[in-house]
Design an enzyme around this catalytic site. Sequence first.
Site, PDB file in Angstrom:
ATOM      1  CD  GLU A  89      -2.427  -1.029   2.842  1.00 58.64           C
ATOM      2  OE1 GLU A  89      -3.134  -1.957   3.177  1.00 58.64           O
ATOM      3  OE2 GLU A  89      -2.314   0.013   3.517  1.00 58.64           O
ATOM      4  CB  CYS A 102       2.263   7.487   3.402  1.00 59.65           C
ATOM      5  SG  CYS A 102       2.453   6.194   4.632  1.00 59.65           S
ATOM      6  CB  CYS A 109       5.202  -5.448   9.613  1.00 60.22           C
ATOM      7  SG  CYS A 109       6.125  -4.622  10.928  1.00 60.22           S
ATOM      8  CB  CYS A 113       2.115  -2.952  16.779  1.00 60.07           C
ATOM      9  SG  CYS A 113       3.801  -2.335  16.798  1.00 60.07           S
ATOM     10  CB  CYS A 116      -0.356  -2.465  13.529  1.00 61.58           C
ATOM     11  SG  CYS A 116       0.208  -2.092  11.861  1.00 61.58           S
ATOM     12  CB  CYS A 330      -0.869   0.719   9.324  1.00 64.99           C
ATOM     13  SG  CYS A 330       0.189   2.036   9.655  1.00 64.99           S
TER      14      CYS A 330
HETATM   15  N1  SAH Z   1       6.784   0.368  11.616  1.00 61.69           N
HETATM   16  C1  SAH Z   1       6.844   1.801  11.669  1.00 61.69           C
HETATM   17  C2  SAH Z   1       6.111   2.514  10.573  1.00 61.69           C
HETATM   18  C3  SAH Z   1       4.746   2.020  10.137  1.00 61.69           C
HETATM   19  S1  SAH Z   1       3.314   2.362  11.048  1.00 61.69           S
HETATM   20  C4  SAH Z   1       6.408   2.281  13.023  1.00 61.69           C
HETATM   21  O1  SAH Z   1       5.985   1.479  13.843  1.00 61.69           O
HETATM   22  O2  SAH Z   1       6.513   3.466  13.292  1.00 61.69           O
HETATM   23  C5  SAH Z   1       2.980   4.074  11.041  1.00 61.69           C
HETATM   24  C6  SAH Z   1       2.269   4.530  12.316  1.00 61.69           C
HETATM   25  O3  SAH Z   1       0.888   4.115  12.367  1.00 61.69           O
HETATM   26  C7  SAH Z   1       2.909   3.955  13.564  1.00 61.69           C
HETATM   27  O4  SAH Z   1       3.010   4.956  14.538  1.00 61.69           O
HETATM   28  C8  SAH Z   1       1.915   2.886  13.964  1.00 61.69           C
HETATM   29  O5  SAH Z   1       2.082   2.541  15.314  1.00 61.69           O
HETATM   30  C9  SAH Z   1       0.613   3.558  13.639  1.00 61.69           C
HETATM   31  N2  SAH Z   1      -0.539   2.666  13.542  1.00 61.69           N
HETATM   32  C10 SAH Z   1      -0.599   1.380  13.151  1.00 61.69           C
HETATM   33  N3  SAH Z   1      -1.851   0.893  13.224  1.00 61.69           N
HETATM   34  C11 SAH Z   1      -2.613   1.907  13.691  1.00 61.69           C
HETATM   35  C12 SAH Z   1      -3.980   2.043  13.987  1.00 61.69           C
HETATM   36  N4  SAH Z   1      -4.828   1.018  13.844  1.00 61.69           N
HETATM   37  N5  SAH Z   1      -4.415   3.234  14.436  1.00 61.69           N
HETATM   38  C13 SAH Z   1      -3.568   4.278  14.589  1.00 61.69           C
HETATM   39  N6  SAH Z   1      -2.262   4.213  14.320  1.00 61.69           N
HETATM   40  C14 SAH Z   1      -1.780   3.040  13.887  1.00 61.69           C
END
Ligand code: SAH
Length: 350
Positions: A89, A102, A109, A113, A116, A330
Site C-alpha cells: 500500500e 506515504c 511486518c 503491534c 496494527c 497501515c
Molecule cells: N513500523 C513503523 C512505521 C509504520 S506504522 C512504526 O511502527 O513506526 C505508522 C504509524 O501508524 C505507527 O506509529 C503505527 O504505530 C501507527 N498505527 C498502526 N496501526 C494503527 C492504527 N490502527 N491506528 C492508529 N495508528 C496506527
Amino acid sequence: MINILDLTPEELKQKLKESGEKPFRADQILNWIYEGVFSFDDMKNLGEGTRALLKREFSVDVPEIIKLLKSVDGTRKGLLKLKDSHIIEAVLMKYEHGYSVCISTQVGCRMGCSFCASTKEGLIRNLTAGEMIGQILALQQVAGERISNLVLMGSGEPLDNFDEVARFLGMVSSPWGLAIGQRHITLSTCGIAPRIRDFADLDNQVTLAISLHQPTQAERQKLMPVAWQHDLTSLFEALRYYQTKTNRRISFEYALVDGVNDTPEAAQALRVLLRGLKCHVNLIPLNEIKDGLYKKPDLKKIEAFRARLESFNIPTTIRREMGSDIDAACGQLKRSFLDQGGDDVGGEDV
Ligand code: SAH
C-alpha cells in the site's frame, strides 16, 4: 533483469559499460525515468541498439496500481502490485504546500503491534530501494505533479530493513533522482534501539518519528512486542544519542486508545519520559481495525489529553485523520482486499 530504479547513476554507468554500452547513456536514461517516461521505446534520444540492449537486460519496475481509493478529503490510497505479485500500500496526500506520499518499506511486518493491521501475517519480505522509489513514481503520475514530501509510515518497519532504507534515503534525495529534500522526509520506527544509533550515524537530515504509544515499560510491552527486546531505557538512551549527534527534534507518535493510554497518569508518565528531549508529540486517534480489541477515544478526551500535554510545555498536535473512510491506516486496505478474496473493496479500478 536489473531494475534500474535500484541503481545510482554510477552503478548504471558501470553496468552499461559491462554490457558494451556507452556509460553516458546512464544520465539520459535516468533523466527519462525521473521525468516519468518508463518505457525504453519512448526514450527518443537512444538508438535502436541501446534500446534493444536495455530491453534484454534491464527493467523499470514501477509497481502497477491495481486499486485506487479516493477519500472525501482527497487522500488517495493505492494498492500496488510488485513484480513478484506481492501487494503493498502507498498513500498520496494533498496539503496546501504540495503533495506528500506515504510508502511501505516491507511486504508485511514482523513487529507484531497489537493494534496494527500490517503485521497480522508477519513479514513476507523486504522491499528494495528501487521498490520504494517505484511507489513514489507510481503515485506521482496520479498526482500529475512533483511529490515534495515523503513519510516512511506505510507497512513494514523501516529500521528492520536498514540497508535498503538507508540506500533509498540517499537516492531519493539526490538531485539526479526525485530530489526530495531530506528535511521533507520522515522515517517512523517502532523503536529498534541499536538501529536508531545506526540511523544517527548516517548523519542525514531526515526527521525521526518514534511510535511510542505507551509511556511505561509495563504497558508498552503489552501493545508492542518490540518493547520486550528494546525496552524504554535502551530506546531513550538511543534517542539521546541521536539527538546529541544530530540536534534534530524528535517526533513521537502516540495512537490514543480509549481507556488504555489516554489517562492523566499516562500524560504524567509521558512528561517524565520526554524530559530533556527536544521533541513534539503527534496524537493519532486510533484507527479501529477489523476484529480489533481497541477503540478510539471521543474527541473530548483527545482534546483533554492534548491540553494536558501542552500544559507541560510539550508541543502537541492531533493528526488529521486523513483517509480513514478508505482504510488508509497501515495495512487496513490490503487486509480488507485480501479478506474479500482479492475482490472489490470499492474505489476506482485502474
Ligand atoms: N513500523 C513503523 C512505521 C509504520 S506504522 C512504526 O511502527 O513506526 C505508522 C504509524 O501508524 C505507527 O506509529 C503505527 O504505530 C501507527 N498505527 C498502526 N496501526 C494503527 C492504527 N490502527 N491506528 C492508529 N495508528 C496506527
